[in-house]
Design a protein around this motif. Structure first.
Motif, PDB file in Angstrom:
ATOM      1  N   GLU A 280       0.873  -1.222   0.021  1.00 43.24           N
ATOM      2  CA  GLU A 280      -0.073   0.113   0.119  1.00 43.24           C
ATOM      3  C   GLU A 280       0.776   1.282   0.055  1.00 43.24           C
ATOM      4  O   GLU A 280       0.600   2.184  -0.881  1.00 43.24           O
ATOM      5  CB  GLU A 280      -0.880  -0.101   1.169  1.00 43.24           C
ATOM      6  N   ASP A 281       1.694   1.308   0.663  1.00 40.75           N
ATOM      7  CA  ASP A 281       2.819   2.273   0.960  1.00 40.75           C
ATOM      8  C   ASP A 281       3.911   2.364  -0.420  1.00 40.75           C
ATOM      9  O   ASP A 281       3.920   3.437  -0.641  1.00 40.75           O
ATOM     10  CB  ASP A 281       3.829   2.397   1.995  1.00 40.75           C
TER      11      ASP A 281
ATOM     12  N   GLU B 236       1.178   4.110  -3.136  1.00 42.11           N
ATOM     13  CA  GLU B 236       1.068   5.672  -2.565  1.00 42.11           C
ATOM     14  C   GLU B 236       2.458   6.336  -2.925  1.00 42.11           C
ATOM     15  O   GLU B 236       2.258   7.462  -3.847  1.00 42.11           O
ATOM     16  CB  GLU B 236       0.849   5.770  -0.980  1.00 42.11           C
TER      17      GLU B 236
END
Length: 330
Positions: A275-276, A279
């Motif tokens: 997820e990071d 992003e």
């Protein structure tokens, strides 16, 4: 058959050579990628030269980054023809990496190529640029804004530092760039740095608490440099630490942390959650001007990777080094 850099080890020590490998020799994984571009990072330099025990499994293809096109997939998220990027996850250390014509990896390690970037641009950014964005995100999470005050970037002429300087400047931060190479002043001001500071200011032991100068910092050095950066942060300032070019030690005191509420935020790009990663790449597509990439990138042939590794470790390389493997892939 495809070309690759291969590191091996026997009773006489470690060797690295350019060779040819067969697709059948690739390690296990559910996605096979035809590599378009890879890179040469500091960790790759350590692996190739054997100056640090980066490689933990032999033989090993180095290359902690690659971009390319999926050739075969048993993973539900990817199909042949998809353009993908990989950073970290132990490739080039425990799993064959990107300095080769082909790679076979776990699909969960891949991220889709951002439409804003070409495969070459994705590697001009690479792990260094992706790590730089993780550092920017860490500063933001801890409340460091352009209005908070100046932000310091150490190792500013390197890969992480170049992208961090460019992104922070575009976001409106006043960036002070630290470098040991004064000849890079024009390069750094071109990326948006407002101040250029000599690395010597941070390399020697200093006071436990120095004058408050920086609202935040991105540090690639570690060691005495990081200790001095922490000592000179403003009240409740934050340093995002992601490197150890100046050493693994931290000869600091607790004074900045308990008297000024300073935060030391460690940034790991290797095992960073998906997820990071997504992003960070979305943010790079938004907050990094692609037009700067040509100016921070040097392109070398796969055959030149091994001698270039020594130059990289000696601090003689500016910005990013990309390695075209198959430019026909786009």
């Amino acid at each position: 058959m495809f070309d690759a850099i291969l590191i091996d080890k026997d009773e006489n020590g470690q060797t690295a050579k350019l060779t040819q490998l067969d697709e059948n020799s690739l390690p296990e994984g559910d996605v096979t990628v035809r590599v378009a571009y890879s890179t040469l990072n500091y960790k790759d330099g350590l692996a190739i030269t054997g100056k640090s025990p980066v490689v933990r499994k032999f033989p090993m293809v180095p290359g902690i980054d690659f971009s390319g096109v999926v050739e075969q997939s048993d993973h539900p998220d990817y199909r042949p023809g998809d353009k993908v990027v990989l950073n970290g996850w132990g490739v080039g250390e425990t799993h064959w990496g990107g300095l080769a014509g082909m790679a076979r990896v776990k699909g969960e390690w891949l991220v889709p190529l951002e439409p804003a970037f070409t495969l070459a641009q994705a590697m001009s950014i690479g792990t260094a640029g992706y790590t730089a964005m993780l550092c920017v995100m860490a500063l933001e999470r801890h409340g460091v804004t352009p209005e908070s005050g100046p932000v310091l970037v150490t190792g500013a002429a390197g890969g992480v530092g170049s992208v961090a300087t460019a992104v922070l400047s575009k976001l409106g931060y006043h960036v002070a760039a630290v470098t040991g190479r004064r000849e890079e002043t024009d390069y750094l001001t071109g990326l948006g740095a407002k101040e250029i500071l000599d690395r010597a200011e941070f390399s020697e032991p200093g006071k436990p608490l120095a004058k408050e100068r920086w609202a935040g910092a991105v540090d690639v050095a570690g060691g005495q440099v990081l200790a001095n950066v922490c000592a000179s942060l403003m009240y409740r300032g934050t340093v995002a630490a992601c490197g150890l070019a100046a050493g693994m030690g931290l000869p600091a005191t607790v004074a900045p942390f308990i008297l000024r509420g300073v935060t030391l935020a460690g940034v790991d790009s290797v095992m960073c959650p998906r997820e990071d990663r997504l992003e960070a790449w979305h943010r790079l597509a938004r907050d990094l001007d692609p037009s700067i990439l040509d100016g921070i990138t040097e392109s070398i042939a796969l055959a030149d990777v091994i001698p270039m590794a020594e130059k990289l470790l000696a601090g003689q390389v500016r910005g990013r080094v990309i390695v075209p493997i198959d430019e026909t892939l786009g």
